[in-house]
Write an enzyme that holds these catalytic residues in place. Sequence first.
Site, PDB file in Angstrom:
ATOM      1  N   THR A 106      41.399  42.075  21.750  1.00  0.00           N
ATOM      2  CA  THR A 106      43.091  41.362  21.215  1.00  0.00           C
ATOM      3  C   THR A 106      42.648  39.617  20.069  1.00  0.00           C
ATOM      4  O   THR A 106      41.832  39.487  20.484  1.00  0.00           O
ATOM      5  CB  THR A 106      43.757  40.196  22.793  1.00  0.00           C
ATOM      6  OG1 THR A 106      43.409  39.604  22.955  1.00  0.00           O
ATOM      7  CG2 THR A 106      43.413  41.896  23.480  1.00  0.00           C
ATOM      8  N   ASP A 155      59.132  39.883  25.186  1.00  0.00           N
ATOM      9  CA  ASP A 155      58.019  38.409  24.719  1.00  0.00           C
ATOM     10  C   ASP A 155      58.806  37.122  24.000  1.00  0.00           C
ATOM     11  O   ASP A 155      60.427  36.871  23.927  1.00  0.00           O
ATOM     12  CB  ASP A 155      57.164  39.820  23.311  1.00  0.00           C
ATOM     13  CG  ASP A 155      56.253  38.811  23.535  1.00  0.00           C
ATOM     14  OD1 ASP A 155      54.679  39.434  23.914  1.00  0.00           O
ATOM     15  OD2 ASP A 155      55.559  37.968  22.453  1.00  0.00           O
ATOM     16  N   TYR A 209      42.320  26.459  30.133  1.00  0.00           N
ATOM     17  CA  TYR A 209      42.083  27.304  30.591  1.00  0.00           C
ATOM     18  C   TYR A 209      41.542  27.976  31.729  1.00  0.00           C
ATOM     19  O   TYR A 209      42.646  29.135  32.410  1.00  0.00           O
ATOM     20  CB  TYR A 209      41.960  28.745  29.322  1.00  0.00           C
ATOM     21  CG  TYR A 209      41.826  29.841  29.441  1.00  0.00           C
ATOM     22  CD1 TYR A 209      43.221  30.240  29.215  1.00  0.00           C
ATOM     23  CD2 TYR A 209      41.415  30.667  29.656  1.00  0.00           C
ATOM     24  CE1 TYR A 209      43.897  32.302  29.099  1.00  0.00           C
ATOM     25  CE2 TYR A 209      41.198  32.430  29.407  1.00  0.00           C
ATOM     26  CZ  TYR A 209      42.786  32.855  29.571  1.00  0.00           C
ATOM     27  OH  TYR A 209      42.815  34.415  29.365  1.00  0.00           O
ATOM     28  N   ASP A 216      60.914  33.300  26.873  1.00  0.00           N
ATOM     29  CA  ASP A 216      59.703  32.710  27.292  1.00  0.00           C
ATOM     30  C   ASP A 216      59.621  31.443  27.896  1.00  0.00           C
ATOM     31  O   ASP A 216      59.733  31.060  29.042  1.00  0.00           O
ATOM     32  CB  ASP A 216      60.289  31.036  25.598  1.00  0.00           C
ATOM     33  CG  ASP A 216      58.662  30.197  25.715  1.00  0.00           C
ATOM     34  OD1 ASP A 216      58.363  30.264  26.658  1.00  0.00           O
ATOM     35  OD2 ASP A 216      59.152  29.150  25.138  1.00  0.00           O
ATOM     36  N   VAL A 217      58.020  32.658  28.798  1.00  0.00           N
ATOM     37  CA  VAL A 217      57.543  32.165  29.996  1.00  0.00           C
ATOM     38  C   VAL A 217      57.867  30.681  30.528  1.00  0.00           C
ATOM     39  O   VAL A 217      58.154  30.604  31.755  1.00  0.00           O
ATOM     40  CB  VAL A 217      57.086  32.763  30.341  1.00  0.00           C
ATOM     41  CG1 VAL A 217      56.669  34.184  30.682  1.00  0.00           C
ATOM     42  CG2 VAL A 217      55.048  32.812  30.153  1.00  0.00           C
ATOM     43  N   ASN A 275      52.544  39.070  32.020  1.00  0.00           N
ATOM     44  CA  ASN A 275      51.177  38.951  31.246  1.00  0.00           C
ATOM     45  C   ASN A 275      50.782  37.992  30.305  1.00  0.00           C
ATOM     46  O   ASN A 275      50.173  36.943  30.003  1.00  0.00           O
ATOM     47  CB  ASN A 275      51.128  40.616  30.463  1.00  0.00           C
ATOM     48  CG  ASN A 275      50.005  40.533  29.509  1.00  0.00           C
ATOM     49  OD1 ASN A 275      49.620  40.724  29.890  1.00  0.00           O
ATOM     50  ND2 ASN A 275      50.579  40.151  27.953  1.00  0.00           N
ATOM     51  N   LYS A 330      44.079  29.486  34.725  1.00  0.00           N
ATOM     52  CA  LYS A 330      43.351  30.945  35.559  1.00  0.00           C
ATOM     53  C   LYS A 330      43.364  31.174  36.943  1.00  0.00           C
ATOM     54  O   LYS A 330      43.357  31.881  38.495  1.00  0.00           O
ATOM     55  CB  LYS A 330      42.584  31.897  35.193  1.00  0.00           C
ATOM     56  CG  LYS A 330      43.275  32.343  33.300  1.00  0.00           C
ATOM     57  CD  LYS A 330      44.956  33.242  33.133  1.00  0.00           C
ATOM     58  CE  LYS A 330      45.158  33.818  32.334  1.00  0.00           C
ATOM     59  NZ  LYS A 330      45.953  34.434  32.083  1.00  0.00           N
ATOM     60  N   ILE A 340      47.322  42.867  25.522  1.00  0.00           N
ATOM     61  CA  ILE A 340      47.019  43.531  26.744  1.00  0.00           C
ATOM     62  C   ILE A 340      48.504  43.991  27.338  1.00  0.00           C
ATOM     63  O   ILE A 340      48.409  44.975  28.452  1.00  0.00           O
ATOM     64  CB  ILE A 340      46.334  42.777  27.413  1.00  0.00           C
ATOM     65  CG1 ILE A 340      44.760  42.387  27.496  1.00  0.00           C
ATOM     66  CG2 ILE A 340      46.161  43.386  29.106  1.00  0.00           C
ATOM     67  CD1 ILE A 340      44.336  41.312  28.483  1.00  0.00           C
TER      68      ILE A 340
HETATM   69  P1  NAP Z   1      47.662  37.863  23.249  1.00  0.00           P
HETATM   70  O1  NAP Z   1      46.868  38.986  22.441  1.00  0.00           O
HETATM   71  O2  NAP Z   1      47.591  36.352  22.340  1.00  0.00           O
HETATM   72  O3  NAP Z   1      48.588  38.384  23.347  1.00  0.00           O
HETATM   73  C1  NAP Z   1      50.226  37.781  24.296  1.00  0.00           C
HETATM   74  C2  NAP Z   1      51.124  37.459  24.346  1.00  0.00           C
HETATM   75  O4  NAP Z   1      52.289  36.540  24.980  1.00  0.00           O
HETATM   76  C3  NAP Z   1      51.713  37.442  22.587  1.00  0.00           C
HETATM   77  O5  NAP Z   1      53.132  38.638  22.803  1.00  0.00           O
HETATM   78  C4  NAP Z   1      52.595  36.067  23.120  1.00  0.00           C
HETATM   79  O6  NAP Z   1      53.699  35.705  22.180  1.00  0.00           O
HETATM   80  C5  NAP Z   1      53.260  36.162  24.002  1.00  0.00           C
HETATM   81  N1  NAP Z   1      53.138  34.649  24.790  1.00  0.00           N
HETATM   82  C6  NAP Z   1      53.252  33.596  24.571  1.00  0.00           C
HETATM   83  N2  NAP Z   1      53.389  33.155  24.750  1.00  0.00           N
HETATM   84  C7  NAP Z   1      54.255  33.508  25.594  1.00  0.00           C
HETATM   85  C8  NAP Z   1      55.255  32.634  25.988  1.00  0.00           C
HETATM   86  N3  NAP Z   1      55.568  31.388  26.126  1.00  0.00           N
HETATM   87  N4  NAP Z   1      56.681  33.619  26.934  1.00  0.00           N
HETATM   88  C9  NAP Z   1      56.921  35.158  26.475  1.00  0.00           C
HETATM   89  N5  NAP Z   1      55.543  35.374  25.735  1.00  0.00           N
HETATM   90  C10 NAP Z   1      54.892  34.558  24.949  1.00  0.00           C
HETATM   91  O7  NAP Z   1      46.961  37.589  24.386  1.00  0.00           O
HETATM   92  P2  NAP Z   1      45.884  38.899  25.264  1.00  0.00           P
HETATM   93  O8  NAP Z   1      44.977  38.971  24.921  1.00  0.00           O
HETATM   94  O9  NAP Z   1      46.508  39.910  24.733  1.00  0.00           O
HETATM   95  O10 NAP Z   1      46.024  38.281  27.344  1.00  0.00           O
HETATM   96  C11 NAP Z   1      47.349  39.037  27.733  1.00  0.00           C
HETATM   97  C12 NAP Z   1      46.994  37.997  28.857  1.00  0.00           C
HETATM   98  O11 NAP Z   1      45.583  38.394  29.421  1.00  0.00           O
HETATM   99  C13 NAP Z   1      47.064  36.916  29.072  1.00  0.00           C
HETATM  100  O12 NAP Z   1      47.341  35.835  30.495  1.00  0.00           O
HETATM  101  C14 NAP Z   1      45.678  36.433  28.935  1.00  0.00           C
HETATM  102  O13 NAP Z   1      45.093  35.020  29.333  1.00  0.00           O
HETATM  103  C15 NAP Z   1      44.608  37.556  29.386  1.00  0.00           C
HETATM  104  N6  NAP Z   1      43.782  37.570  28.930  1.00  0.00           N
HETATM  105  C16 NAP Z   1      42.765  38.294  28.162  1.00  0.00           C
HETATM  106  C17 NAP Z   1      41.422  38.712  27.857  1.00  0.00           C
HETATM  107  C18 NAP Z   1      41.118  38.642  26.726  1.00  0.00           C
HETATM  108  O14 NAP Z   1      39.782  38.656  26.661  1.00  0.00           O
HETATM  109  N7  NAP Z   1      41.746  38.139  25.438  1.00  0.00           N
HETATM  110  C19 NAP Z   1      40.877  37.875  28.606  1.00  0.00           C
HETATM  111  C20 NAP Z   1      41.023  37.604  30.685  1.00  0.00           C
HETATM  112  C21 NAP Z   1      43.077  37.302  30.921  1.00  0.00           C
HETATM  113  P3  NAP Z   1      52.835  34.907  20.144  1.00  0.00           P
HETATM  114  O15 NAP Z   1      51.157  36.820  19.826  1.00  0.00           O
HETATM  115  O16 NAP Z   1      54.063  35.573  19.361  1.00  0.00           O
HETATM  116  O17 NAP Z   1      51.932  33.870  20.819  1.00  0.00           O
END
Ligand code: NAP
Length: 251
Positions: free
Chosen positions: A185, A37, A150, A59-60, A86, A154, A18
Site C-alpha cells: 500500500t 475516509d 507506531y 477524521d478519526v 482501519n 498497535k 487495505i
Molecule cells: P494507507 O494506504 O495510508 O491508507 C490509509 C487510509 O486511511 C487513507 O485513505 C488515509 O487517508 C486514511 N486516513 C489517514 N488518517 C485518517 C484519519 N485521521 N481519519 C480517517 N482516515 C484516515 O494505509 P494502509 O497501508 O492501507 O493501512 C491501513 C491500516 O492497516 C492502518 O491502520 C495501518 O496501520 C494498518 N497496517 C498496514 C500495513 C501495511 O503494510 N500497509 C501493515 C500492518 C497494518 P489519506 O491517504 O488522505 O491520509
Amino acid sequence: MPELEGKRVFITGSGAGIGKAIATLFTQRGARVVVSDIDADSAKQTAEEMGAVGVANCDVTDEGQVQAAVQQAVEFLGGLDVLVNNAGIEVSSPLLQQSTESFDTIFAVNVRGPFVAMKAAIPHLVAAKGNIVNIASIAGIGGSPLLGSYCATKAALIQLTRVAAVEMRPTGVRVNAVCPGFADTAMVERLVPDFEAATQIPFGDLVAMKQGRLGTPQDIAEVAAFLASDRATWITGSHYVLDGGLTASLV
Ligand code: NAP
C-alpha cells in the site's frame, strides 16, 4: 449463501489501501458497506467503484465527526453489524528523536480513533449482536527500528481489542484484531526509502527474506471477512497474524 450476506458494515479509512480492499471484498461477499475516509474524494471514488450503500466521512481524531459518521452509517444501513477500525498512519523516525507532537498525533489516529469509534458503534452493535475488527499490525507484537511510536500504538490497539472483547462478551459482541506484516500500500511505499537507508538492504530483499512476499490488501481483507462473518462466532479477543512467517522466525 455469501459469507457476509446482509451484514451492515462501517469501515474507517476505506478510501484507499487495505480499507478499500476490505470494503470491496465485503461487498463481493454480500455485505452492505458504508465507506469513510478523511479524504472525501478517495471515499467517493471507492464507493462508486465497489457499489457502496453510502459514504459517511470522518477524521478519526475528531470524536464529534466519528459519532456523526457512525450515526449516518446507521441511518444508511438501518443498523450496524460490523465496525472495521482501519484508519491508521505511520511515522518513520528513531523513537527518541520523534517530536512529542508527532507522538501525540499517531496515538490520536491509531489508538484514540478506534477507541472513540468503538464507543460510538457499540450501542448499535449490541442491538445487532455484531462485531468489531481492528486493523492492528505485527508492529504491535515485535519492535521495529524507525517505527517505535507506531509499534506502541498497535500494541495498544491489540490490548484495547482484548479488553473490549472480554467486557462485551456478555452482550454477544465480538472484538478481534488483524496483525498484518508489510503489505503493498501507499503506507509501505512511504516507508521504503527510510528502511533502505537504515538497513542498507534493498526493501524487496528484506521482504523476500523475512516474509516471502509483500502482503496484498486482499490477503488482509480475507482474514477480516472471516472474523466479521458468522463462521467466527466463537472467536473474540484474538489477534490474527498474517505475515508470511515473519514473526515466527528468529532469523
Ligand atoms: P494507507 O494506504 O495510508 O491508507 C490509509 C487510509 O486511511 C487513507 O485513505 C488515509 O487517508 C486514511 N486516513 C489517514 N488518517 C485518517 C484519519 N485521521 N481519519 C480517517 N482516515 C484516515 O494505509 P494502509 O497501508 O492501507 O493501512 C491501513 C491500516 O492497516 C492502518 O491502520 C495501518 O496501520 C494498518 N497496517 C498496514 C500495513 C501495511 O503494510 N500497509 C501493515 C500492518 C497494518 P489519506 O491517504 O488522505 O491520509
